[in-house]
Scaffold this active site. Structure first.
Site, PDB file in Angstrom:
ATOM      1  N   GLY A  92       0.787  -1.228   0.000  1.00 47.75           N
ATOM      2  CA  GLY A  92       0.000   0.000   0.000  1.00 47.75           C
ATOM      3  C   GLY A  92       0.818   1.277   0.000  1.00 47.75           C
ATOM      4  CG  HIS A  99       5.516   7.920   4.644  1.00 42.79           C
ATOM      5  ND1 HIS A  99       5.934   7.540   3.381  1.00 42.79           N
ATOM      6  CD2 HIS A  99       4.218   7.552   4.729  1.00 42.79           C
ATOM      7  CE1 HIS A  99       4.936   6.996   2.733  1.00 42.79           C
ATOM      8  NE2 HIS A  99       3.868   6.969   3.532  1.00 42.79           N
TER       9      HIS A  99
HETATM   10  P1  AMP Z   1       1.463   5.765   1.835  1.00 44.69           P
HETATM   11  O1  AMP Z   1       0.285   5.116   1.163  1.00 44.69           O
HETATM   12  O2  AMP Z   1       1.803   5.133   3.156  1.00 44.69           O
HETATM   13  O3  AMP Z   1       2.645   5.883   0.912  1.00 44.69           O
HETATM   14  O4  AMP Z   1       0.953   7.196   2.228  1.00 44.69           O
HETATM   15  C1  AMP Z   1       1.292   8.385   1.596  1.00 44.69           C
HETATM   16  C2  AMP Z   1       0.598   9.483   2.341  1.00 44.69           C
HETATM   17  O5  AMP Z   1       1.175  10.712   1.976  1.00 44.69           O
HETATM   18  C3  AMP Z   1      -0.917   9.606   2.058  1.00 44.69           C
HETATM   19  O6  AMP Z   1      -1.634   9.397   3.279  1.00 44.69           O
HETATM   20  C4  AMP Z   1      -1.071  11.027   1.532  1.00 44.69           C
HETATM   21  O7  AMP Z   1      -2.231  11.667   2.020  1.00 44.69           O
HETATM   22  C5  AMP Z   1       0.194  11.699   2.049  1.00 44.69           C
HETATM   23  N1  AMP Z   1       0.653  12.833   1.254  1.00 44.69           N
HETATM   24  C6  AMP Z   1       0.886  12.841  -0.072  1.00 44.69           C
HETATM   25  N2  AMP Z   1       1.330  14.066  -0.460  1.00 44.69           N
HETATM   26  C7  AMP Z   1       1.393  14.822   0.669  1.00 44.69           C
HETATM   27  C8  AMP Z   1       1.766  16.171   0.935  1.00 44.69           C
HETATM   28  N3  AMP Z   1       2.192  16.998  -0.036  1.00 44.69           N
HETATM   29  N4  AMP Z   1       1.695  16.610   2.208  1.00 44.69           N
HETATM   30  C9  AMP Z   1       1.266  15.792   3.192  1.00 44.69           C
HETATM   31  N5  AMP Z   1       0.897  14.506   3.004  1.00 44.69           N
HETATM   32  C10 AMP Z   1       0.962  14.031   1.755  1.00 44.69           C
END
Ligand code: AMP
Ligand code: ZN
Length: 137
Positions: A92, A99
């Site tokens: 996912g 992160h």
């Molecule tokens: P993942 O699926 O664990 O890779 O989660 C990526 C996360 O990054 C998602 O929950 C997005 O909402 C978040 N995200 C993407 N772009 C940004 C951004 N510019 N600032 C803050 N969160 C972000």
């Protein structure tokens, strides 16, 4: 990496709403907010996933995760808090820069992770453990 959204946040090329910063990590509000107070803890240096994380970064990430988790609990008083971290598309991961999600949780909030247990026999656990132990460094 110039095309990485979190590297662009680290370089202040795009905005983020920051809650915490130290030598190795930056914690900022997830733009999607599964629940109010949803924070991401990211490594400052571009590291794609957990497999590329150095020990000092790993320690710093979990220290920040724990510190920010306590602050979220104090600020929002959620019923629970989920710590979620994905590596690879099959898990996912959508942003390929390591992160950790900190998500305040409430009964019936709709966030779901299915957990399809297999309950194998104990010999299987030993077999799996031996495979892992043989590769631990
Ligand atoms: P993942 O699926 O664990 O890779 O989660 C990526 C996360 O990054 C998602 O929950 C997005 O909402 C978040 N995200 C993407 N772009 C940004 C951004 N510019 N600032 C803050 N969160 C972000
Ligand atoms: Zn990056």
């Amino acid at each position: 990496m110039s095309n990485c959204v979190f590297c662009r946040i680290m370089a202040k090329e795009i905005p983020a709403t920051v809650v915490h910063e130290d030598e190795h990590t930056l914690a900022f509000m997830d733009i999607g907010q599964v629940n109010p107070g949803h924070v991401l803890v990211a490594v400052k240096k571009h590291v794609e996933n957990i497999f590329a994380l150095e020990d000092a970064q790993a320690a710093a990430v979990f220290r920040s995760v724990a510190r920010v988790a306590r602050a979220i609990r104090g600020a929002f008083e959620p019923q629970g808090l989920s710590v979620y971290q994905a590596n690879g598309a099959a898990a996912g991961q959508t942003v390929l820069h390591l992160h950790v999600h900190l998500v305040p949780r409430y009964e019936g909030d709709g966030m779901a992770l299915t957990w399809p247990v297999k309950n194998p026999p104990r010999e299987k656990l030993a077999e799996y453990a031996e495979k892992i132990k043989a590769r631990l460094q």
